[in-house]
Design a protein around this motif. Structure first.
Motif, PDB file in Angstrom:
ATOM      1  N   THR A  65       0.833  -1.204   0.000  1.00  0.00           N
ATOM      2  CA  THR A  65       0.000   0.000   0.000  1.00  0.00           C
ATOM      3  C   THR A  65       0.865   1.250   0.000  1.00  0.00           C
ATOM      4  OG1 THR A  65      -1.763  -1.156   1.161  1.00  0.00           O
ATOM      5  CG2 THR A  65      -1.787   1.247   1.250  1.00  0.00           C
ATOM      6  N   VAL A  66       1.881   1.260   0.844  1.00  0.00           N
ATOM      7  CA  VAL A  66       2.790   2.408   0.905  1.00  0.00           C
ATOM      8  C   VAL A  66       3.488   2.598  -0.430  1.00  0.00           C
ATOM      9  CG1 VAL A  66       4.850   3.337   2.013  1.00  0.00           C
ATOM     10  CG2 VAL A  66       3.096   2.194   3.393  1.00  0.00           C
ATOM     11  N   SER A  67       3.955   1.475  -1.014  1.00  0.00           N
ATOM     12  CA  SER A  67       4.657   1.573  -2.292  1.00  0.00           C
ATOM     13  C   SER A  67       3.732   2.075  -3.395  1.00  0.00           C
ATOM     14  CB  SER A  67       5.238   0.202  -2.661  1.00  0.00           C
ATOM     15  OG  SER A  67       5.851   0.245  -3.922  1.00  0.00           O
ATOM     16  N   VAL A  68       2.504   1.514  -3.461  1.00  0.00           N
ATOM     17  CA  VAL A  68       1.556   1.949  -4.492  1.00  0.00           C
ATOM     18  C   VAL A  68       1.190   3.415  -4.303  1.00  0.00           C
ATOM     19  CG1 VAL A  68      -0.803   1.620  -5.343  1.00  0.00           C
ATOM     20  CG2 VAL A  68       0.659  -0.359  -4.901  1.00  0.00           C
ATOM     21  N   TYR A  69       0.980   3.805  -3.052  1.00  0.00           N
ATOM     22  CA  TYR A  69       0.616   5.196  -2.779  1.00  0.00           C
ATOM     23  C   TYR A  69       1.729   6.146  -3.212  1.00  0.00           C
ATOM     24  CZ  TYR A  69      -0.290   9.461  -0.140  1.00  0.00           C
ATOM     25  OH  TYR A  69      -0.472  10.763   0.213  1.00  0.00           O
ATOM     26  N   ARG A  70       2.965   5.802  -2.865  1.00  0.00           N
ATOM     27  CA  ARG A  70       4.088   6.679  -3.225  1.00  0.00           C
ATOM     28  C   ARG A  70       4.246   6.758  -4.739  1.00  0.00           C
ATOM     29  NH1 ARG A  70       9.344   5.888   0.412  1.00  0.00           N
ATOM     30  NH2 ARG A  70       9.874   7.661  -0.915  1.00  0.00           N
ATOM     31  N   ASN A  71       4.106   5.621  -5.404  1.00  0.00           N
ATOM     32  CA  ASN A  71       4.208   5.644  -6.864  1.00  0.00           C
ATOM     33  C   ASN A  71       3.083   6.474  -7.481  1.00  0.00           C
ATOM     34  OD1 ASN A  71       6.460   3.993  -6.798  1.00  0.00           O
ATOM     35  ND2 ASN A  71       5.276   2.110  -7.013  1.00  0.00           N
ATOM     36  N   ALA A  72       1.882   6.344  -6.915  1.00  0.00           N
ATOM     37  CA  ALA A  72       0.761   7.118  -7.453  1.00  0.00           C
ATOM     38  C   ALA A  72       0.957   8.605  -7.201  1.00  0.00           C
ATOM     39  CB  ALA A  72      -0.545   6.627  -6.815  1.00  0.00           C
ATOM     40  N   VAL A  73       1.465   8.944  -6.015  1.00  0.00           N
ATOM     41  CA  VAL A  73       1.724  10.360  -5.710  1.00  0.00           C
ATOM     42  C   VAL A  73       2.808  10.911  -6.627  1.00  0.00           C
ATOM     43  CG1 VAL A  73       2.647  11.918  -3.963  1.00  0.00           C
ATOM     44  CG2 VAL A  73       0.896  10.243  -3.343  1.00  0.00           C
ATOM     45  N   ASP A  74       3.854  10.124  -6.869  1.00  0.00           N
ATOM     46  CA  ASP A  74       4.906  10.585  -7.795  1.00  0.00           C
ATOM     47  C   ASP A  74       4.341  10.803  -9.188  1.00  0.00           C
ATOM     48  OD1 ASP A  74       6.742  10.497  -5.762  1.00  0.00           O
ATOM     49  OD2 ASP A  74       7.513   8.508  -6.286  1.00  0.00           O
ATOM     50  N   ALA A  75       3.472   9.870  -9.617  1.00  0.00           N
ATOM     51  CA  ALA A  75       2.863  10.034 -10.942  1.00  0.00           C
ATOM     52  C   ALA A  75       1.966  11.266 -10.988  1.00  0.00           C
ATOM     53  CB  ALA A  75       2.060   8.771 -11.292  1.00  0.00           C
ATOM     54  N   ALA A  76       1.193  11.507  -9.903  1.00  0.00           N
ATOM     55  CA  ALA A  76       0.333  12.695  -9.865  1.00  0.00           C
ATOM     56  C   ALA A  76       1.168  13.969  -9.855  1.00  0.00           C
ATOM     57  CB  ALA A  76      -0.572  12.633  -8.629  1.00  0.00           C
ATOM     58  N   ASP A  77       2.233  13.977  -9.044  1.00  0.00           N
ATOM     59  CA  ASP A  77       3.113  15.153  -9.020  1.00  0.00           C
ATOM     60  C   ASP A  77       3.730  15.410 -10.388  1.00  0.00           C
ATOM     61  OD1 ASP A  77       2.622  15.780  -6.416  1.00  0.00           O
ATOM     62  OD2 ASP A  77       4.361  14.698  -5.612  1.00  0.00           O
ATOM     63  N   GLN A  78       4.122  14.326 -11.034  1.00  0.00           N
ATOM     64  CA  GLN A  78       4.718  14.493 -12.357  1.00  0.00           C
ATOM     65  C   GLN A  78       3.696  15.055 -13.347  1.00  0.00           C
ATOM     66  OE1 GLN A  78       6.485  10.948 -13.843  1.00  0.00           O
ATOM     67  NE2 GLN A  78       7.512  11.940 -15.541  1.00  0.00           N
ATOM     68  N   ALA A  79       2.447  14.589 -13.256  1.00  0.00           N
ATOM     69  CA  ALA A  79       1.399  15.104 -14.153  1.00  0.00           C
ATOM     70  C   ALA A  79       1.116  16.573 -13.869  1.00  0.00           C
ATOM     71  CB  ALA A  79       0.131  14.264 -14.002  1.00  0.00           C
ATOM     72  N   TYR A  80       1.020  16.922 -12.571  1.00  0.00           N
ATOM     73  CA  TYR A  80       0.772  18.315 -12.222  1.00  0.00           C
ATOM     74  C   TYR A  80       1.963  19.197 -12.602  1.00  0.00           C
ATOM     75  CZ  TYR A  80      -3.697  17.846  -9.851  1.00  0.00           C
ATOM     76  OH  TYR A  80      -5.031  17.657  -9.580  1.00  0.00           O
ATOM     77  N   ASP A  81       3.173  18.686 -12.413  1.00  0.00           N
ATOM     78  CA  ASP A  81       4.352  19.473 -12.804  1.00  0.00           C
ATOM     79  C   ASP A  81       4.375  19.681 -14.318  1.00  0.00           C
ATOM     80  OD1 ASP A  81       5.190  19.725 -10.226  1.00  0.00           O
ATOM     81  OD2 ASP A  81       6.723  18.144 -10.318  1.00  0.00           O
ATOM     82  N   ARG A  82       3.958  18.657 -15.049  1.00  0.00           N
ATOM     83  CA  ARG A  82       3.916  18.821 -16.512  1.00  0.00           C
ATOM     84  C   ARG A  82       2.889  19.894 -16.913  1.00  0.00           C
ATOM     85  NH1 ARG A  82       2.879  14.035 -17.578  1.00  0.00           N
ATOM     86  NH2 ARG A  82       5.014  13.281 -17.896  1.00  0.00           N
ATOM     87  N   SER A  83       1.731  19.887 -16.205  1.00  0.00           N
ATOM     88  CA  SER A  83       0.716  20.914 -16.470  1.00  0.00           C
ATOM     89  C   SER A  83       1.219  22.292 -16.080  1.00  0.00           C
ATOM     90  CB  SER A  83      -0.561  20.573 -15.707  1.00  0.00           C
ATOM     91  OG  SER A  83      -1.519  21.596 -15.848  1.00  0.00           O
ATOM     92  N   LEU A  84       1.948  22.342 -14.941  1.00  0.00           N
ATOM     93  CA  LEU A  84       2.495  23.631 -14.498  1.00  0.00           C
ATOM     94  C   LEU A  84       3.541  24.139 -15.484  1.00  0.00           C
ATOM     95  CD1 LEU A  84       2.173  25.540 -12.061  1.00  0.00           C
ATOM     96  CD2 LEU A  84       4.077  24.330 -10.972  1.00  0.00           C
ATOM     97  N   LEU A  85       4.367  23.236 -16.000  1.00  0.00           N
ATOM     98  CA  LEU A  85       5.364  23.628 -16.997  1.00  0.00           C
ATOM     99  C   LEU A  85       4.682  24.100 -18.283  1.00  0.00           C
ATOM    100  CD1 LEU A  85       8.280  23.816 -18.016  1.00  0.00           C
ATOM    101  CD2 LEU A  85       8.140  21.384 -18.629  1.00  0.00           C
ATOM    102  N   ALA A  86       3.585  23.456 -18.674  1.00  0.00           N
ATOM    103  CA  ALA A  86       2.863  23.895 -19.885  1.00  0.00           C
ATOM    104  C   ALA A  86       2.339  25.311 -19.713  1.00  0.00           C
ATOM    105  CB  ALA A  86       1.722  22.924 -20.170  1.00  0.00           C
ATOM    106  N   SER A  87       1.821  25.635 -18.502  1.00  0.00           N
ATOM    107  CA  SER A  87       1.357  27.002 -18.255  1.00  0.00           C
ATOM    108  C   SER A  87       2.526  27.977 -18.301  1.00  0.00           C
ATOM    109  CB  SER A  87       0.669  27.082 -16.888  1.00  0.00           C
ATOM    110  OG  SER A  87      -0.459  26.223 -16.853  1.00  0.00           O
ATOM    111  N   THR A  88       3.660  27.552 -17.772  1.00  0.00           N
ATOM    112  CA  THR A  88       4.844  28.423 -17.784  1.00  0.00           C
ATOM    113  C   THR A  88       5.304  28.662 -19.220  1.00  0.00           C
ATOM    114  OG1 THR A  88       5.474  27.477 -15.652  1.00  0.00           O
ATOM    115  CG2 THR A  88       7.146  28.740 -16.821  1.00  0.00           C
ATOM    116  N   ARG A  89       5.307  27.640 -20.035  1.00  0.00           N
ATOM    117  CA  ARG A  89       5.717  27.805 -21.432  1.00  0.00           C
ATOM    118  C   ARG A  89       4.723  28.671 -22.197  1.00  0.00           C
ATOM    119  NH1 ARG A  89       7.638  21.611 -22.888  1.00  0.00           N
ATOM    120  NH2 ARG A  89       9.850  21.856 -22.284  1.00  0.00           N
ATOM    121  N   ALA A  90       3.442  28.470 -21.914  1.00  0.00           N
ATOM    122  CA  ALA A  90       2.436  29.312 -22.597  1.00  0.00           C
ATOM    123  C   ALA A  90       2.641  30.781 -22.254  1.00  0.00           C
ATOM    124  CB  ALA A  90       1.031  28.870 -22.195  1.00  0.00           C
ATOM    125  N   LEU A  91       2.990  31.080 -21.000  1.00  0.00           N
ATOM    126  CA  LEU A  91       3.264  32.457 -20.601  1.00  0.00           C
ATOM    127  C   LEU A  91       4.565  32.950 -21.212  1.00  0.00           C
ATOM    128  CD1 LEU A  91       2.331  34.858 -18.896  1.00  0.00           C
ATOM    129  CD2 LEU A  91       3.557  33.857 -16.954  1.00  0.00           C
TER     130      LEU A  91
END
Length: 481
Positions: A40-66
């Motif tokens: 459970t801990v491993s799956v949760y951490r992997n899922a959080v890393d994947a979510a952070d990576q997705a949000y960071d990618r979205s944040l980078l897209a907003s930064t590039r658009a600006l």
């Protein structure tokens, strides 16, 4: 690995053993639950890393658009951000978004002046082909995640690097990670519950042969000592069933031996008791006639002595059967033989028999002193009874490298080779023995054999010197010395 399992089992079983089913369930389910927690801990951490990576990618897209709207006009860095874009940057359906554009000289071109600067120790992200850094900061009392992108800007009059920062609050991330956490826990808990039910069913199914075996043992009659069927249980448990069968076989042999002993003892005691009763009745009739009772009383006394002797021998045989659990102790064998010789000296003198002891070296054996004394007494007593007047009885204690030997040699009639194995059976007497000593009980050598077996010794019969008489040799192993 085996030592670790034994140590864990010792710590787990500090008290008496409980239910086998419960122990199996504990040893199966607890590691399973632990693995599920780790998973459970491993799956949760992997899922959080994947979510952070997705949000960071979205944040980078907003930064590039600006960054695409940043340019140089008349030697100044400007950011052409429409009002619609400003609204989208200032707020989001899941949280607030903040931005800041910094010019070549560090001046704020657009956005929030007080947006936290990039820390010096934040490395460039290797996940994206851009000069971007991601870091956490606090802004207006809220934790935020900021993407800082270095954007080259230039025209004919100047060149430089502008800094575009876009940050967002962590509300959306926390909502997603909480959802991932709850979904993961619910899924893993469901797996654990299903696995527990399957394990419980499997343990119950696997232990059902043991329950059938228990029922068969419980429903047996007290006198039923027949073998249990090993095929009723799994092959890992069959050695236990086979050991139970072997134990019941030994119990059957013991019961049969006791029954034979009781039958033989009752038969042997019936004769002298009948004779004693007849003699008493004869004495009563003679007393009524006033006759001399001296010979009858002497006969009664002799019969009583023989009966007491027989009873003592029978009690000794019964005692030997229950002497196997005593702790052995060192016994000085030669000193004991010498003591028995002194006790029998008067009997030897009365019969004009030369009783001698050979060997000066002391030898110790491990055993029970009382039983060893009985063994030596029986051998010497037999030798004196079967040796004619003027004969000799020689006792020897010899120590060898691997064993210690006790020898008793007489000059009596001896025992034929055909009877030497049978004379160790209770109440059996060879023809030569019956002629030399009609009043014997046939228990002396049986007692000697049982005591020797209890001390891991062997008893053998041989002819005496010159082929005359009997030589009894008792050999004690070196391990018992």
């Amino acid at each position: 690995m085996a030592a670790l399992i034994d140590r864990l089992r010792t710590r787990w079983q500090a008290g008496p053993l409980g239910s086998l089913r419960g122990e199996l369930l504990r040893w199966l389910l607890l590691p399973l639950i632990l693995l599920e927690i780790l998973n459970t801990v491993s799956v949760y951490r992997n899922a959080v890393d994947a979510a952070d990576q997705a949000y960071d990618r979205s944040l980078l897209a907003s930064t590039r658009a600006l960054a695409e709207r940043v340019s140089v006009v008349d030697g100044h860095v400007v950011a052409d951000v429409p009002y619609v874009a400003l609204d989208s940057f200032e707020t989001d359906t899941l949280g607030r978004i903040y931005y800041k554009v910094t010019g070549i000289k560090g001046e704020t071109v657009s956005g929030y002046d007080d947006l936290p600067a990039v820390p010096a120790n934040v490395p460039r992200s290797e996940n994206y082909p851009a000069l971007v850094r991601f870091y956490h900061a606090n802004y207006n009392g809220q934790p935020i995640r900021i993407a800082a992108l270095l954007q080259p800007v230039y025209d004919d009059s100047m060149r430089g690097i502008a800094l575009i920062q876009v940050g967002e609050t962590l509300d959306a991330r926390r909502g997603l990670t909480n959802k991932i956490l709850f979904d993961t826990i619910a899924w893993q808990a469901s797996l654990v519950l299903v696995a527990a039910l399957l394990v419980w069913f499997a343990v119950r199914l696997v232990l059902s042969p043991l329950m059938r075996l228990r029922h068969e043992v419980e429903t047996r009659s007290v006198s039923d000592l027949s073998d249990l069927d090993p095929t009723l249980v799994h092959k890992e448990v069959r050695p236990l069933v086979q050991a139970m069968n072997a134990s019941m076989s030994r119990i059957q042999e013991l019961i049969a031996s006791q029954r034979r002993f009781i039958a033989d003892a009752s038969h042997q005691l019936r004769t002298p008791l009948t004779v004693l009763k007849t003699q008493a009745e004869l004495a009563q009739r003679e007393l009524d006639r006033g006759a001399n009772l001296r010979e009858i009383v002497m006969s009664i006394a002799n019969t009583t002595d023989a009966t007491v002797h027989l009873a003592n021998r029978l009690l000794m045989l019964a005692r030997i059967e229950h002497s196997g659990n005593h702790t052995p102790e060192p016994v000085a064998l030669r000193a004991m033989v010498q003591q028995v010789a002194l006790e029998m000296a008067l009997s030897a003198v009365n019969r004009n028999i030369d009783l001698s002891l050979e060997g000066e070296t002391e030898a110790e054996v491990a055993g029970q002193a009382l039983l060893l004394h009985e063994l030596v007494s029986n051998l010497v007593d037999n030798a004196l009874h079967y040796t004619p007047q003027g004969g000799s009885v020689v006792l020897r204690v010899v120590r060898y490298a691997e064993h210690i030997v006790l020898e008793v040699e007489d000059s009596g009639p001896g025992i034929p080779e055909a009877d030497r194995d049978r004379v160790f059976s209770p109440f059996y007497r060879a023809a030569t023995s019956m002629q030399a000593n009609p009043g014997g009980s046939g228990l002396g050598l049986a007692i000697v054999r049982d005591i020797a077996a209890l001390h891991h010794a062997t008893v053998t019969l041989h002819s005496g010197a010159g082929g005359r008489g009997l030589l009894v040799r008792v050999s004690f192993p070196a391990a018992a010395a």
